[in-house]
Design an enzyme around this catalytic site. Structure first.
Site, PDB file in Angstrom:
ATOM      1  N   CYS A   1       0.826  -1.214   0.000  1.00  0.00           N
ATOM      2  CA  CYS A   1       0.000   0.000   0.000  1.00  0.00           C
ATOM      3  C   CYS A   1       0.860   1.264   0.000  1.00  0.00           C
ATOM      4  O   CYS A   1       2.001   1.253   0.459  1.00  0.00           O
ATOM      5  CB  CYS A   1      -0.863   0.016   1.247  1.00  0.00           C
ATOM      6  SG  CYS A   1      -1.820  -1.476   1.469  1.00  0.00           S
TER       7      CYS A   1
ATOM      8  N   ARG B   1       4.878   0.258  -6.224  1.00  0.00           N
ATOM      9  CA  ARG B   1       4.898  -0.553  -5.006  1.00  0.00           C
ATOM     10  C   ARG B   1       3.984  -1.773  -5.128  1.00  0.00           C
ATOM     11  O   ARG B   1       4.093  -2.694  -4.328  1.00  0.00           O
ATOM     12  CB  ARG B   1       4.453   0.300  -3.810  1.00  0.00           C
ATOM     13  CG  ARG B   1       5.400   1.442  -3.504  1.00  0.00           C
ATOM     14  CD  ARG B   1       4.764   2.393  -2.521  1.00  0.00           C
ATOM     15  NE  ARG B   1       4.569   1.798  -1.211  1.00  0.00           N
ATOM     16  CZ  ARG B   1       5.393   1.944  -0.187  1.00  0.00           C
ATOM     17  NH1 ARG B   1       6.479   2.661  -0.329  1.00  0.00           N
ATOM     18  NH2 ARG B   1       5.142   1.387   0.967  1.00  0.00           N
TER      19      ARG B   1
ATOM     20  N   TRP C   1      -3.078  -2.653  -1.438  1.00  0.00           N
ATOM     21  CA  TRP C   1      -2.678  -4.012  -1.827  1.00  0.00           C
ATOM     22  C   TRP C   1      -3.392  -4.912  -0.831  1.00  0.00           C
ATOM     23  O   TRP C   1      -3.059  -4.930   0.354  1.00  0.00           O
ATOM     24  CB  TRP C   1      -1.161  -4.129  -1.714  1.00  0.00           C
ATOM     25  CG  TRP C   1      -0.565  -5.381  -2.272  1.00  0.00           C
ATOM     26  CD1 TRP C   1      -0.260  -5.623  -3.585  1.00  0.00           C
ATOM     27  CD2 TRP C   1      -0.176  -6.554  -1.560  1.00  0.00           C
ATOM     28  NE1 TRP C   1       0.293  -6.862  -3.715  1.00  0.00           N
ATOM     29  CE2 TRP C   1       0.359  -7.465  -2.501  1.00  0.00           C
ATOM     30  CE3 TRP C   1      -0.221  -6.936  -0.215  1.00  0.00           C
ATOM     31  CZ2 TRP C   1       0.838  -8.719  -2.144  1.00  0.00           C
ATOM     32  CZ3 TRP C   1       0.257  -8.194   0.142  1.00  0.00           C
ATOM     33  CH2 TRP C   1       0.785  -9.071  -0.816  1.00  0.00           C
TER      34      TRP C   1
ATOM     35  N   ASN D   1      -1.712   1.987   5.950  1.00  0.00           N
ATOM     36  CA  ASN D   1      -0.815   0.911   5.492  1.00  0.00           C
ATOM     37  C   ASN D   1      -0.492   0.055   6.712  1.00  0.00           C
ATOM     38  O   ASN D   1      -0.267   0.603   7.796  1.00  0.00           O
ATOM     39  CB  ASN D   1       0.516   1.473   4.981  1.00  0.00           C
ATOM     40  CG  ASN D   1       0.370   2.210   3.667  1.00  0.00           C
ATOM     41  OD1 ASN D   1      -0.713   2.253   3.091  1.00  0.00           O
ATOM     42  ND2 ASN D   1       1.460   2.798   3.213  1.00  0.00           N
ATOM     43  N   GLY D   2      -0.425  -1.241   6.537  1.00  0.00           N
ATOM     44  CA  GLY D   2      -0.086  -2.108   7.665  1.00  0.00           C
ATOM     45  C   GLY D   2      -1.246  -3.018   8.003  1.00  0.00           C
ATOM     46  O   GLY D   2      -2.199  -3.165   7.226  1.00  0.00           O
TER      47      GLY D   2
ATOM     48  N   GLU E   1      18.671 -16.474  -9.334  1.00  0.00           N
ATOM     49  CA  GLU E   1      18.164 -15.135  -9.621  1.00  0.00           C
ATOM     50  C   GLU E   1      17.525 -15.083 -11.024  1.00  0.00           C
ATOM     51  O   GLU E   1      16.478 -14.465 -11.213  1.00  0.00           O
ATOM     52  CB  GLU E   1      19.310 -14.116  -9.477  1.00  0.00           C
ATOM     53  CG  GLU E   1      18.977 -12.683  -9.837  1.00  0.00           C
ATOM     54  CD  GLU E   1      17.844 -12.066  -9.026  1.00  0.00           C
ATOM     55  OE1 GLU E   1      17.340 -12.687  -8.079  1.00  0.00           O
ATOM     56  OE2 GLU E   1      17.438 -10.942  -9.379  1.00  0.00           O
TER      57      GLU E   1
ATOM     58  N   LYS F   1      13.674 -14.042 -11.722  1.00  0.00           N
ATOM     59  CA  LYS F   1      13.297 -12.943 -12.625  1.00  0.00           C
ATOM     60  C   LYS F   1      12.273 -13.422 -13.632  1.00  0.00           C
ATOM     61  O   LYS F   1      11.273 -12.769 -13.868  1.00  0.00           O
ATOM     62  CB  LYS F   1      14.516 -12.410 -13.400  1.00  0.00           C
ATOM     63  CG  LYS F   1      15.486 -11.483 -12.719  1.00  0.00           C
ATOM     64  CD  LYS F   1      14.961 -10.153 -12.303  1.00  0.00           C
ATOM     65  CE  LYS F   1      14.302 -10.202 -10.973  1.00  0.00           C
ATOM     66  NZ  LYS F   1      15.041 -10.027  -9.766  1.00  0.00           N
TER      67      LYS F   1
ATOM     68  N   GLU G   1       8.741 -14.249 -12.011  1.00  0.00           N
ATOM     69  CA  GLU G   1       7.949 -13.162 -11.434  1.00  0.00           C
ATOM     70  C   GLU G   1       7.380 -12.209 -12.479  1.00  0.00           C
ATOM     71  O   GLU G   1       6.316 -11.646 -12.277  1.00  0.00           O
ATOM     72  CB  GLU G   1       8.715 -12.399 -10.343  1.00  0.00           C
ATOM     73  CG  GLU G   1       9.877 -11.594 -10.821  1.00  0.00           C
ATOM     74  CD  GLU G   1      10.631 -10.931  -9.682  1.00  0.00           C
ATOM     75  OE1 GLU G   1      10.021 -10.595  -8.670  1.00  0.00           O
ATOM     76  OE2 GLU G   1      11.852 -10.734  -9.832  1.00  0.00           O
TER      77      GLU G   1
ATOM     78  N   HIS H   1      20.342 -35.491  -9.569  1.00  0.00           N
ATOM     79  CA  HIS H   1      19.723 -36.006  -8.335  1.00  0.00           C
ATOM     80  C   HIS H   1      18.205 -35.787  -8.327  1.00  0.00           C
ATOM     81  O   HIS H   1      17.572 -35.862  -7.285  1.00  0.00           O
ATOM     82  CB  HIS H   1      20.352 -35.329  -7.115  1.00  0.00           C
ATOM     83  CG  HIS H   1      21.818 -35.615  -6.988  1.00  0.00           C
ATOM     84  ND1 HIS H   1      22.303 -36.877  -6.744  1.00  0.00           N
ATOM     85  CD2 HIS H   1      22.910 -34.823  -7.110  1.00  0.00           C
ATOM     86  CE1 HIS H   1      23.633 -36.847  -6.711  1.00  0.00           C
ATOM     87  NE2 HIS H   1      24.018 -35.599  -6.935  1.00  0.00           N
TER      88      HIS H   1
ATOM     89  N   LYS I   1       6.485  -4.038  -4.461  1.00  0.00           N
ATOM     90  CA  LYS I   1       7.892  -3.661  -4.458  1.00  0.00           C
ATOM     91  C   LYS I   1       8.487  -3.755  -3.062  1.00  0.00           C
ATOM     92  O   LYS I   1       9.615  -4.177  -2.876  1.00  0.00           O
ATOM     93  CB  LYS I   1       8.023  -2.233  -5.001  1.00  0.00           C
ATOM     94  CG  LYS I   1       9.454  -1.741  -5.099  1.00  0.00           C
ATOM     95  CD  LYS I   1      10.217  -2.511  -6.162  1.00  0.00           C
ATOM     96  CE  LYS I   1      11.687  -2.181  -6.210  1.00  0.00           C
ATOM     97  NZ  LYS I   1      12.438  -3.207  -6.929  1.00  0.00           N
TER      98      LYS I   1
HETATM   99  C1  F6R Z   1      12.522  -9.848  -6.853  1.00  0.00           C
HETATM  100  C2  F6R Z   1      12.233  -8.917  -5.797  1.00  0.00           C
HETATM  101  C3  F6R Z   1      11.980  -9.436  -4.433  1.00  0.00           C
HETATM  102  C4  F6R Z   1      12.793  -8.629  -3.420  1.00  0.00           C
HETATM  103  C5  F6R Z   1      12.430  -9.042  -1.983  1.00  0.00           C
HETATM  104  C6  F6R Z   1      13.274  -8.317  -0.970  1.00  0.00           C
HETATM  105  O1  F6R Z   1      12.755  -9.196  -8.066  1.00  0.00           O
HETATM  106  O2  F6R Z   1      12.206  -7.738  -6.023  1.00  0.00           O
HETATM  107  O3  F6R Z   1      12.271 -10.788  -4.337  1.00  0.00           O
HETATM  108  O4  F6R Z   1      14.145  -8.834  -3.684  1.00  0.00           O
HETATM  109  O5  F6R Z   1      11.084  -8.774  -1.745  1.00  0.00           O
HETATM  110  O6  F6R Z   1      13.120  -6.946  -1.080  1.00  0.00           O
HETATM  111  P1  F6R Z   1      14.166  -5.956  -0.434  1.00  0.00           P
HETATM  112  O7  F6R Z   1      15.442  -6.102  -1.169  1.00  0.00           O
HETATM  113  O8  F6R Z   1      13.554  -4.595  -0.627  1.00  0.00           O
HETATM  114  O9  F6R Z   1      14.288  -6.331   1.000  1.00  0.00           O
END
Ligand code: F6R
Length: 607
Positions: free
Chosen positions: A2, A27, A73, A99-100, A480, A484, A487, A503, A602
């Site tokens: 949010c 976000r 959100w 928010n929260g 990673e 990517k 997601e 395995h 985000k």
């Molecule tokens: C993936 C992504 C998430 C963040 C995770 C941690 O692309 O963005 O997996 O890496 O939510 O977020 P931070 O780094 O802000 O603690």
């Protein structure tokens, strides 16, 4: 997650709030709304969908000098117009955005319902306007303070009252809130991106603080109404860094920005004279650093992958045992904290709840926890015992890209510094410094593979599953790459150590499942080539990322993308960038919303 924005001042707040909400889109959210105060009334408009959907239903006549807005959100209650914020009390005079999570909302709601309050939404947040109205006796700030004394959980809130012209009351506990100090106008937002178009002067609120804003200024108090003196900080980046600047979307811009963002991270942190790394913000003396016997890293998602690279480096370069763990696991694991272990909390946003709580738990046990954060002034940056800002610049796309390369850049500098205090020679240190200094340029060369990667994405993006395989330092890069892809394109992808496929995962190989192999010219190359052959024998298509000129790999693989030659230690930088591009182009080809993938946020401020 949010987002909140509030404005009071001489201008019409409606447009300012809508633009601020637009900037908070990154976000992640599913509905939005705003409440405008004018002539003793509050007018609220709320809508599921995007900000343009909200904009479409805001009447052109809706104007007023003070208002609050929100992107939601969903956590408690479905994605509906009624559940969107702001929420109003029964009189329609008090509007609140939140928010929260209010953890004791069931009990509070039962009490309020017994008092005759009528609820219209399914949210936890709606208890707030009712509770504030229950305590309201002509002073909004006082009523907010009384209400919050009853609340258990986390909140960042903004509230307005129809009868208190040009006043916004905000409060923070566990969910970030920043005050923007303008010239005859004031703003309040969950992050500075929402207000940077109006002011660069900001005040970061701490947990337990309540702020009262009017166009002339602000008064900050604690929950006991004791005045708190706050320092005004200046935001160092500008509006350009949160604009797309000609790129199709933020993710593409942020991928291509990496030669510069890595250079910013390393700027002033490499010392050629002593052939070492320099990280001033650690707040540790050389003697304390020398006493470190173990390093542990806590993080989530992409930051955890950066931690895995960091742990391998620290162990192999500095010869200090190191490990990286999910913050969500560490917090509840009753982990052993030893006084000679140094902890890092790695986080782009600096607000990730899992990492924040893991850090607090470690600190409670007496650990020294350093932060590696991108967002300046974020909660983890402020609560850690010291640390390093990555200076990658604002990362707007939900999928993390430049934050990852900057986080590993910090670990490269840290590993060098620790190694040079132990058994790394001056000449080896100097070679390492030169290698790191060349990274930006080599990443730039790698980005030239853009068209080749786009063509591969076009060919394979309809696959149902992908495997990403690498060994050694390339194993976390494979993880990673898979994250990517899944997601942002919603293609199922798994990252594995290439040595592990026999395995189990090799059972998945067939003609329709592409395997992405990271097979640069390093000490494990021969082993990875054997793993490629295992896949080839089972007719699995292979996309290989290899060092330029490697014909042996090109002959085995169906597709090969070449990366520039570089010391094997630094290959993660050059391999992660093409994987980011692969994910990006697959998502683009499939018509996905690249910057705001479904269900994701985000900054994940809930556990
Ligand atoms: C993936 C992504 C998430 C963040 C995770 C941690 O692309 O963005 O997996 O890496 O939510 O977020 P931070 O780094 O802000 O603690």
């Amino acid at each position: 997650m949010c987002g909140i924005v509030g404005y009071c001042g001489p201008k019409n707040s409606t447009g300012i709030l809508l633009d601020g909400l637009k900037r908070l889109e990154y976000r992640g959210y599913d509905s939005a709304g705003l409440a405008i105060q004018r002539s003793g009334t509050i007018s609220a408009v709320k809508k599921t969908g995007k900000i343009q959907d909200l904009r479409a239903v805001v009447p052109p006549t809706l104007a007023g000098n003070c208002g609050i807005g929100h992107t939601r959100w969903a956590t408690h209650g479905g994605v509906t117009d009624l559940n969107a914020h702001p929420h109003l009390d029964a009189s329609g005079k008090i509007a609140v955005v939140h928010n929260g999570i209010i953890e004791n909302y069931v009990q509070l709601k039962a009490r309020l319902v017994a008092e005759g309050f009528v609820f219209v939404s399914e949210t936890d947040s709606e208890v707030l306007p009712h509770l504030i109205s229950y305590y309201y006796e002509g002073d909004l700030e006082k009523a907010v303070r009384s209400a919050l004394r009853q609340v258990k959980g986390t909140y960042g809130i903004a509230a307005v009252h129809a009868d208190e012209a040009d006043r916004i009351v905000g409060a923070r506990y566990g969910s970030p809130l920043v005050v923007g100090v303008g010239d005859g106008e004031m703003l309040l937002a969950s992050d500075v991106t929402a207000m940077i178009a109006h002011t660069k002067q900001v005040v970061y609120m701490e947990d337990g603080e309540i702020v009262s804003l009017t166009p002339d200024g602000f008064v900050m108090t604690d929950i006991h109404d004791k005045k708190v003196n706050k320092k005004v900080d200046e935001v160092t980046w500008d509006l350009d860094s949160i604009e797309k600047e000609g790129f199709a979307c933020f993710m593409e811009k942020e991928i291509f920005e990496q030669p510069d963002s890595i250079a910013r991270t390393l700027s002033g942190r490499l010392d050629a004279e002593y052939a070492t790394g320099k990280l001033g913000g650690l707040n540790m003396t050389s003697r304390e650093l020398l006493a470190v016997k173990r390093v542990k890293i806590v993080a989530s998602g992409t930051s955890w992958h950066a931690g895995l690279v960091g742990a391998q480096l620290i162990e192999s370069v500095a010869r200090i045992p190191a490990a990286s763990e999910f913050s969500s696991e560490l917090r509840y694991r009753n982990s052993v904290v030893e006084s000679d272990t140094l902890y890092f909390a790695v986080t782009q946003s600096g607000e990730t709840a899992d990492t924040l709580y893991a850090m607090r738990e470690l600190k409670r046990k007496g650990a020294r926890v350093l932060g590696i954060c991108n967002v300046v002034g974020s909660t983890i940056a402020r609560e850690s015992d010291g640390g390093v800002y990555t200076h990658a610049g604002p990362e707007i796309a939900v999928a993390s890209t430049k934050a990852f390369t900057s986080q590993i850049a910090v670990f490269y500098a840290f590993a060098l510094m620790m190694a040079r205090m132990r058994d790394m020679s001056f000449s080896a240190g100097l070679k390492y410094v030169k290698g790191l200094q060349s990274i930006g340029e080599k990443v730039g060369e790698t980005l030239k593979q853009r068209d080749r990667i786009q063509a591969i994405a076009k060919k394979y993006c309809h696959a149902r599953d992908f495997l990403f395989l690498g060994r050694g330092l390339e194993y976390p890069v494979a993880l990673e790459g898979a994250l990517k892809l899944k997601e942002i394109s919603y293609i199922h992808a798994e990252g594995y150590s290439a040595g592990e496929i026999k395995h189990g995962p090799i059972a998945l190989i067939n003609e329709e499942t592409p395997s992405v192999f990271l097979v640069p010219d390093d000490s494990l190359r021969e082993k990875v080539i054997s793993n490629m052959k295992e896949v080839k024998a089972r007719k699995g298509p292979i996309i290989a990322f290899a060092t330029e000129g490697d014909q042996e790999v090109a002959e085995i693989a169906d597709e090969t993308v070449f990366i520039p030659k570089i010391d094997e230690l630094f290959q993660p930088f050059l391999l992660v960038v093409p994987l980011q591009l692969l994910a990006y182009f697959c998502a683009l080809e499939l018509g996905r919303d690249v910057d705001q993938p479904r269900n994701l946020a985000k900054s994940v401020t809930v556990e």
